[in-house]
Design a protein around this motif. Structure first.
Motif, PDB file in Angstrom:
ATOM      1  N   GLN A  42      34.637  11.253  45.232  1.00  0.00           N
ATOM      2  CA  GLN A  42      35.146  10.162  44.399  1.00  0.00           C
ATOM      3  C   GLN A  42      35.776  10.715  43.118  1.00  0.00           C
ATOM      4  O   GLN A  42      36.826  10.234  42.676  1.00  0.00           O
ATOM      5  CB  GLN A  42      34.009   9.192  44.060  1.00  0.00           C
ATOM      6  CG  GLN A  42      33.577   8.305  45.215  1.00  0.00           C
ATOM      7  CD  GLN A  42      33.032   9.072  46.414  1.00  0.00           C
ATOM      8  OE1 GLN A  42      32.206   9.972  46.259  1.00  0.00           O
ATOM      9  NE2 GLN A  42      33.476   8.713  47.593  1.00  0.00           N
ATOM     10  N   ASP A  81      37.207  13.625  42.806  1.00  0.00           N
ATOM     11  CA  ASP A  81      38.493  14.205  43.199  1.00  0.00           C
ATOM     12  C   ASP A  81      39.571  13.129  43.295  1.00  0.00           C
ATOM     13  O   ASP A  81      40.686  13.297  42.771  1.00  0.00           O
ATOM     14  CB  ASP A  81      38.372  14.908  44.550  1.00  0.00           C
ATOM     15  CG  ASP A  81      37.703  16.273  44.455  1.00  0.00           C
ATOM     16  OD1 ASP A  81      37.403  16.721  43.325  1.00  0.00           O
ATOM     17  OD2 ASP A  81      37.483  16.889  45.516  1.00  0.00           O
ATOM     18  N   ARG A  82      39.256  12.026  43.949  1.00  0.00           N
ATOM     19  CA  ARG A  82      40.276  10.998  44.157  1.00  0.00           C
ATOM     20  C   ARG A  82      40.681  10.316  42.848  1.00  0.00           C
ATOM     21  O   ARG A  82      41.847   9.974  42.660  1.00  0.00           O
ATOM     22  CB  ARG A  82      39.793   9.981  45.191  1.00  0.00           C
ATOM     23  CG  ARG A  82      39.755  10.553  46.605  1.00  0.00           C
ATOM     24  CD  ARG A  82      39.519   9.479  47.658  1.00  0.00           C
ATOM     25  NE  ARG A  82      39.603  10.063  48.982  1.00  0.00           N
ATOM     26  CZ  ARG A  82      38.568  10.515  49.688  1.00  0.00           C
ATOM     27  NH1 ARG A  82      37.336  10.439  49.160  1.00  0.00           N
ATOM     28  NH2 ARG A  82      38.728  11.030  50.882  1.00  0.00           N
ATOM     29  N   ALA A  94      44.447  10.443  41.422  1.00  0.00           N
ATOM     30  CA  ALA A  94      45.164   9.222  41.065  1.00  0.00           C
ATOM     31  C   ALA A  94      45.707   9.295  39.641  1.00  0.00           C
ATOM     32  O   ALA A  94      46.805   8.784  39.358  1.00  0.00           O
ATOM     33  CB  ALA A  94      44.246   8.012  41.237  1.00  0.00           C
ATOM     34  N   LYS A 128      40.309  16.102  50.149  1.00  0.00           N
ATOM     35  CA  LYS A 128      40.408  14.658  49.940  1.00  0.00           C
ATOM     36  C   LYS A 128      41.847  14.270  49.601  1.00  0.00           C
ATOM     37  O   LYS A 128      42.644  15.094  49.164  1.00  0.00           O
ATOM     38  CB  LYS A 128      39.494  14.218  48.788  1.00  0.00           C
ATOM     39  CG  LYS A 128      38.077  14.747  48.863  1.00  0.00           C
ATOM     40  CD  LYS A 128      37.331  14.254  50.084  1.00  0.00           C
ATOM     41  CE  LYS A 128      35.888  14.755  50.076  1.00  0.00           C
ATOM     42  NZ  LYS A 128      35.169  14.343  51.309  1.00  0.00           N
ATOM     43  N   ASN A 129      42.159  12.993  49.785  1.00  0.00           N
ATOM     44  CA  ASN A 129      43.408  12.458  49.254  1.00  0.00           C
ATOM     45  C   ASN A 129      43.227  10.982  48.955  1.00  0.00           C
ATOM     46  O   ASN A 129      42.233  10.362  49.345  1.00  0.00           O
ATOM     47  CB  ASN A 129      44.598  12.717  50.184  1.00  0.00           C
ATOM     48  CG  ASN A 129      44.543  11.937  51.479  1.00  0.00           C
ATOM     49  OD1 ASN A 129      44.338  10.723  51.501  1.00  0.00           O
ATOM     50  ND2 ASN A 129      44.732  12.636  52.593  1.00  0.00           N
ATOM     51  N   VAL A 130      44.171  10.404  48.252  1.00  0.00           N
ATOM     52  CA  VAL A 130      44.076   9.010  47.826  1.00  0.00           C
ATOM     53  C   VAL A 130      44.530   8.061  48.929  1.00  0.00           C
ATOM     54  O   VAL A 130      43.870   7.064  49.233  1.00  0.00           O
ATOM     55  CB  VAL A 130      44.906   8.780  46.545  1.00  0.00           C
ATOM     56  CG1 VAL A 130      44.942   7.302  46.175  1.00  0.00           C
ATOM     57  CG2 VAL A 130      44.333   9.597  45.387  1.00  0.00           C
ATOM     58  N   LYS A 158      42.314   6.449  51.753  1.00  0.00           N
ATOM     59  CA  LYS A 158      41.251   5.518  51.383  1.00  0.00           C
ATOM     60  C   LYS A 158      41.777   4.206  50.804  1.00  0.00           C
ATOM     61  O   LYS A 158      40.996   3.352  50.408  1.00  0.00           O
ATOM     62  CB  LYS A 158      40.315   6.187  50.362  1.00  0.00           C
ATOM     63  CG  LYS A 158      39.517   7.354  50.935  1.00  0.00           C
ATOM     64  CD  LYS A 158      38.600   6.910  52.062  1.00  0.00           C
ATOM     65  CE  LYS A 158      37.759   8.058  52.597  1.00  0.00           C
ATOM     66  NZ  LYS A 158      36.858   7.609  53.689  1.00  0.00           N
ATOM     67  N   LEU A 168      41.821   0.877  46.148  1.00  0.00           N
ATOM     68  CA  LEU A 168      40.984   2.066  46.327  1.00  0.00           C
ATOM     69  C   LEU A 168      39.599   1.845  45.739  1.00  0.00           C
ATOM     70  O   LEU A 168      38.606   1.728  46.476  1.00  0.00           O
ATOM     71  CB  LEU A 168      41.637   3.287  45.683  1.00  0.00           C
ATOM     72  CG  LEU A 168      40.804   4.585  45.714  1.00  0.00           C
ATOM     73  CD1 LEU A 168      40.533   5.022  47.145  1.00  0.00           C
ATOM     74  CD2 LEU A 168      41.488   5.697  44.927  1.00  0.00           C
ATOM     75  N   TYR A 185      32.924   5.848  42.295  1.00  0.00           N
ATOM     76  CA  TYR A 185      34.245   5.255  42.118  1.00  0.00           C
ATOM     77  C   TYR A 185      34.370   4.482  40.808  1.00  0.00           C
ATOM     78  O   TYR A 185      35.477   4.187  40.359  1.00  0.00           O
ATOM     79  CB  TYR A 185      34.588   4.348  43.287  1.00  0.00           C
ATOM     80  CG  TYR A 185      35.290   5.066  44.418  1.00  0.00           C
ATOM     81  CD1 TYR A 185      36.519   5.695  44.216  1.00  0.00           C
ATOM     82  CD2 TYR A 185      34.734   5.127  45.694  1.00  0.00           C
ATOM     83  CE1 TYR A 185      37.171   6.353  45.232  1.00  0.00           C
ATOM     84  CE2 TYR A 185      35.384   5.782  46.735  1.00  0.00           C
ATOM     85  CZ  TYR A 185      36.598   6.395  46.496  1.00  0.00           C
ATOM     86  OH  TYR A 185      37.240   7.057  47.517  1.00  0.00           O
TER      87      TYR A 185
END
Length: 436
Positions: free
Chosen positions: A80, A82-83, A87, A128-130, A133, A210, A258
């Motif tokens: 979370q 990382d994302r 962002a 990870k990537n945005v 998700k 997200l 998040y």
């Protein structure tokens, strides 16, 4: 025949004298064992109505969000973090006209492990990537891949439009039908031909698509928390691989991440001291909402529910866990609605035919939060508070008072949308509009 009955219930005033784990009791000896427990009520038959009493075993929340096992923290939400940080870099790239391109921003959005997409090398190394998700919750989109795909494409389009429409007109004065720059006091805004800031639509929409969707419709969903053998594993302290936590504990922490995970090394356990300052997404707007006297309870209530729900998982008390999940789902949904109305109403107040920059900025943020309404949750039904058609209608209405979008916006349209949103909650348009 003697019969032992224990019910786990949240009773904050009572301290537990002891806790009995039924899975550690030899059931063949349960009748003999129960004779020696003077503080537990027993009955001589299986009729619950004749049960003379039930022992209450409370769940007590810790002072902060700290949970350990064998002196090791069991809280983890690195994905979370990382994302959120990815962002942040993406929305910054929306204004980096000298260095960013459609492909570079798109690559950030759909990052692949090892690709050099970010300034932060740790993010480049992340798997990870945005994008994956976005609109990806179990409850709302696991059986609705068509809409999920369309929402992802909507965010892709903001990247394309920013770089194809706004970037080429960066130094041009915006006017009805023409993209470019427009003054907002001492700030300069960069808008589409219809007055929309695509970076604001992307950022505020991502707050719902997200952060909100993953928290309230995915990780706090009973279908995710209780998936597979999660309940049995949590009951028996079966850990996730070589980790210090159970799967259920981890799912709850990922929801927490998040909202409070942007800088976990600083304030993981006590995040309210900096609420609103830690990221540009849900954390920011929970903090802003809590800054209004009408809603000053909201950040504390969400944090307290996260703590108590996590403590309930440790105590194997799933009734209390579920009650806290509902509180979080309700209050986060409320934050999204409040901020939507706030920006629409402040955009209305800023409308001035000779100085539309401030109005465009607020309306663009409101537009993004309208997108986020799709991910709010009706706690009674477990379904979306706002249907796709409702949200699509709001977005169309805000752009269709004339051929030039925000340049032609009317106060009556903004009031109508605001009232429709507030009608689903227990606050008024005036209360929502007075936040900071």
């Amino acid at each position: 025949m003697w019969e032992l009955r224990i019910r786990f219930t949240f009773v904050p005033e009572i301290k537990p004298l002891f806790v009995i784990s039924l899975n550690k009791i030899n059931m063949k000896r349960l009748s003999i064992f129960s004779i020696f427990i003077a503080t537990v009520f027993v009955s001589c038959n299986s009729d619950d109505e004749n049960l003379p009493g039930i022992m209450e075993i409370p769940v007590e929340a810790p002072a902060d969000y700290t949970f350990t096992r064998n002196n090791e923290s069991t809280v983890s939400f690195s994905g979370q973090t990382d994302r959120i940080l990815m962002a942040e870099e993406i929305i910054s790239a929306f204004k980096d006209v000298e260095n960013a391109s459609q492909s570079s921003i798109q690559n950030m959005f759909d990052h692949q492990e090892g690709a050099i997409d970010f300034e932060n090398d740790l993010l480049n190394a992340s798997g990870k990537n945005v994008r994956s998700k976005v609109a990806a919750s179990t409850d709302f989109f696991s059986s609705n891949s068509t809409e999920s795909t369309a929402i992802k494409a909507q965010f892709d389009s903001y990247i394309a439009l920013q770089t194809q429409e706004v970037f080429p007109n960066w130094s041009v004065l915006a006017s009805p039908g023409d993209a470019g720059q427009i003054l907002d006091g001492t700030s300069t805004r960069y808008v589409s031909a219809k007055g929309l800031e695509y970076n604001q639509a992307f950022a505020k929409g991502l707050t719902g698509a997200l952060m909100t969707d993953q928290i309230i419709n995915n990780y706090l969903s009973i279908s995710v928390l209780d998936a597979g053998s999660n309940v049995d594993d949590n009951d028996n302290d079966v850990l996730s691989g070589d980790k210090a936590y159970t799967v259920m504990e981890h799912k709850w922490d990922e929801a927490y991440g998040y909202l409070f995970g942007a800088v976990p090394e600083v304030n993981q356990a006590t995040p309210l001291a900096t609420i609103g300052d830690d990221d540009s997404f849900l954390n920011k707007y929970v903090g802003k909402t809590a800054g209004d006297p009408d809603f000053d309870y909201i950040a504390q209530d969400i944090f307290d529910a996260f703590k108590l729900g996590r403590a309930a998982i440790v105590a194997k008390n799933y009734e209390v866990r579920n009650e806290q999940a509902i509180i979080i789902q309700q209050e986060i949904s409320k934050v999204i609605a409040i901020r939507t109305i706030y920006y629409l109403q402040n955009g209305k107040a800023a409308i001035d035919p000779n100085n539309m920059g401030g109005a465009f900025h607020d309306l663009s943020e409101g537009y993004g939060f309208l997108i986020s309404l799709r991910f709010t949750r009706d706690i009674q039904s477990g379904t979306a508070l706002f249907t796709k058609s409702e949200v699509d209608g709001f977005l169309a209405d805000i752009m269709n008072d004339g051929a030039n979008g925000f340049w032609d916006i009317t106060e009556s349209t903004l009031d109508s949308i605001s009232e429709a949103i507030a009608a689903k909650f227990n606050f008024t348009v005036a209360q929502a509009a007075s936040t900071n």
